[in-house]
Design a protein around this motif. Structure first.
Motif, short mmCIF file in Angstrom:
data_model
loop_
_atom_site.label_atom_id
_atom_site.label_comp_id
_atom_site.label_asym_id
_atom_site.label_seq_id
_atom_site.Cartn_x
_atom_site.Cartn_y
_atom_site.Cartn_z
N ILE A 9 12.92 -32.56 10.42
CA ILE A 9 13.88 -32.92 11.48
C ILE A 9 14.25 -31.73 12.37
N PRO A 10 14.43 -30.51 11.84
CA PRO A 10 14.77 -29.39 12.74
C PRO A 10 13.60 -28.90 13.59
N THR A 11 12.41 -29.45 13.39
CA THR A 11 11.21 -28.95 14.06
C THR A 11 10.95 -29.72 15.35
N PRO A 12 11.02 -29.09 16.51
CA PRO A 12 10.85 -29.82 17.77
C PRO A 12 9.41 -30.19 18.09
N LEU A 13 8.45 -29.44 17.59
CA LEU A 13 7.04 -29.66 17.94
C LEU A 13 6.39 -30.62 16.96
N ILE A 14 5.62 -31.56 17.47
CA ILE A 14 4.90 -32.51 16.63
C ILE A 14 3.55 -31.91 16.25
N GLU A 15 3.37 -31.64 15.00
CA GLU A 15 2.12 -31.08 14.49
C GLU A 15 1.79 -31.75 13.16
N PHE A 16 0.55 -32.20 13.01
CA PHE A 16 0.14 -32.83 11.77
C PHE A 16 0.20 -31.87 10.58
N ARG A 17 0.02 -30.59 10.85
CA ARG A 17 0.03 -29.61 9.76
C ARG A 17 1.41 -29.51 9.11
N TYR A 18 2.45 -29.90 9.84
CA TYR A 18 3.79 -29.90 9.23
C TYR A 18 3.92 -30.97 8.16
N TYR A 19 3.04 -31.96 8.19
CA TYR A 19 3.12 -33.07 7.24
C TYR A 19 2.29 -32.86 5.98
N THR A 20 1.53 -31.78 5.93
CA THR A 20 0.56 -31.65 4.85
C THR A 20 1.21 -31.51 3.47
N ILE A 21 2.23 -30.65 3.35
CA ILE A 21 2.83 -30.46 2.02
C ILE A 21 3.54 -31.73 1.55
N PRO A 22 4.36 -32.40 2.39
CA PRO A 22 4.89 -33.69 1.93
C PRO A 22 3.80 -34.69 1.58
N PHE A 23 2.70 -34.67 2.32
CA PHE A 23 1.61 -35.60 2.02
C PHE A 23 0.94 -35.27 0.69
N PHE A 24 0.77 -33.99 0.39
CA PHE A 24 0.18 -33.61 -0.90
C PHE A 24 1.06 -34.09 -2.06
N PHE A 25 2.38 -33.91 -1.94
CA PHE A 25 3.28 -34.38 -2.99
C PHE A 25 3.21 -35.91 -3.11
N LEU A 26 3.09 -36.58 -1.98
CA LEU A 26 2.98 -38.04 -2.00
C LEU A 26 1.72 -38.48 -2.72
N MET A 27 0.60 -37.84 -2.44
CA MET A 27 -0.66 -38.19 -3.10
C MET A 27 -0.60 -37.91 -4.60
N LEU A 28 -0.03 -36.78 -4.96
CA LEU A 28 0.00 -36.38 -6.37
C LEU A 28 0.89 -37.28 -7.21
N HIS A 29 1.91 -37.87 -6.61
CA HIS A 29 2.87 -38.66 -7.38
C HIS A 29 2.74 -40.16 -7.13
N ILE A 43 6.19 -46.31 1.08
CA ILE A 43 6.20 -45.05 0.32
C ILE A 43 7.25 -45.10 -0.77
N PHE A 44 8.45 -45.59 -0.43
CA PHE A 44 9.51 -45.71 -1.43
C PHE A 44 9.09 -46.63 -2.57
N SER A 45 8.40 -47.72 -2.23
CA SER A 45 7.98 -48.68 -3.25
C SER A 45 6.96 -48.07 -4.21
N ILE A 46 6.02 -47.31 -3.66
CA ILE A 46 4.99 -46.69 -4.51
C ILE A 46 5.60 -45.61 -5.39
N LEU A 47 6.39 -44.72 -4.80
CA LEU A 47 6.98 -43.63 -5.56
C LEU A 47 8.10 -44.11 -6.48
N GLY A 48 8.80 -45.17 -6.08
CA GLY A 48 9.93 -45.66 -6.86
C GLY A 48 9.55 -46.31 -8.17
N LYS A 49 8.27 -46.53 -8.40
CA LYS A 49 7.85 -47.10 -9.68
C LYS A 49 8.11 -46.13 -10.83
#
Length: 321
Positions: free
Chosen positions: A256-276, A232-238
């Motif tokens: 990190i402060p979130t104790p429960l594992i839920e895929f929905r918590y990853y959606t916004i970081p994933f959207f930013f990753l896809m867009l950039h 991820i760093f390599s792709i975004l670091g370009k």
């Protein structure tokens, strides 16, 4: 919100640095021209047009070098230092420009103080916890969701070459990342009661059948976590290394402060990753589309056609994310 604000501040500071470079170039060019004899300074129109074109090319090359040098030559620390110094020099302008973000931040702080928690529902079940393994899960899930981008031979070779160019620094970074990963999964991997009890969620089965399949499994997955984030760093670091740092810190602050594992918590970081992510290959987009369609078809099929029942609770239960 802070991530968007920080990237906005970074864009403004870089634009300000480019403008400063342009002004310095124009001043240098004017001083140099004023020192030339009239016969050389005037010249023919053709010679003048050629010299102007050469100056434009030199300025463009210098600006390009100035923009990329902070990521390649000066390094990440120098880029951060330059951005902080520039932002501090224009702090009042930035404060006015980003005042809406400040208002949202203050409103959030007031809400947490008055509510006593970041959630509205079961506060005791969503207490802030040092769940450092959460950021590792997010990296792996994001990489798997972008498998045609990250889990192919080309990106892996590029990542290996980047490490090999500076072997000592690369292996030091790898050692630190692996050490942090092993410590995170050993000391800061949380099995939330909801994760262990609610068999409607896919994470329930992933936890039982993958992570808890053997006591060694959570440690064997650490290299995959580390590779995921390095990829991820390599792709975004370009584009810009400072942006990658802001992205990682913002994602970590959310997860990190979130104790429960839920895929929905990853959606916004994933959207930013896809867009950039700089993806220009049409075949990769086609493969990503096929992958997303397959995931959605499987999810809808399981939800609609695989209902089940709980003995202790009436009604139909369905598989959900």
């Amino acid at each position: 919100m802070l991530f968007v604000a920080c990237t906005g501040v970074l864009d403004i500071t870089l634009a300000h640095q480019r403008e400063s470079v342009k002004v310095d170039d124009i001043d240098t060019l004017s001083r140099t021209t004023s020192l030339l004899p009239p016969s050389i300074a005037v010249g023919s129109n053709l010679r003048k047009r050629k010299s102007d074109r050469a100056v434009d090319n030199d300025k463009h090359l210098k600006l390009t070098t100035e923009t990329s040098s902070t990521t390649s030559q000066s390094g990440l620390l120098d880029e951060i230092r330059q951005a902080v110094l520039t932002a501090w020099g224009m702090k009042w302008k930035l404060l006015v420009s980003f005042s809406p973000f400040v208002i949202v931040l203050l409103a959030f702080i007031a809400f947490v103080l008055l509510n006593g928690s970041v959630v509205l529902g079961a506060k005791e079940a969503h207490a802030v916890s040092p769940h450092f393994a959460q950021i590792l899960y997010c990296g792996l899930v994001s990489t798997l969701a972008m498998a045609p981008v990250h889990l192919t031979l080309g990106p892996a070779v590029d990542l290996f070459r980047s490490f090999w160019k500076n072997k000592y620094l690369g292996f030091l970074q790898l050692f630190v990342a692996l050490s942090a990963g092993f410590l995170s999964v050993h000391f800061f991997s949380i099995a939330h009661p909801y994760l262990l009890a609610d068999n409607r969620h896919y994470t329930f089965y992933i936890w039982r059948m993958v992570i808890k399949a053997h006591w060694l499994m959570k440690y064997l997955l650490v290299p995959l976590y580390v590779y995921s984030w390095f990829s991820i760093f390599s792709i975004l670091g370009k584009v810009r290394k400072t942006w990658v740092l802001i992205y990682f810190l913002a994602t970590a602050a959310v997860l990190i402060p979130t104790p429960l594992i839920e895929f929905r918590y990853y959606t916004i970081p994933f959207f930013f990753l896809m867009l950039h992510s700089d993806i220009s290959d049409g075949r990769i987009w086609l493969l990503l589309g096929i992958l997303f369609i397959a995931i959605n078809v499987f999810t809808i099929k399981m939800f609609l056609f695989r209902p089940f029942y709980w003995n202790h609770e009436p009604g139909i239960q369905r598989f959900i994310w």
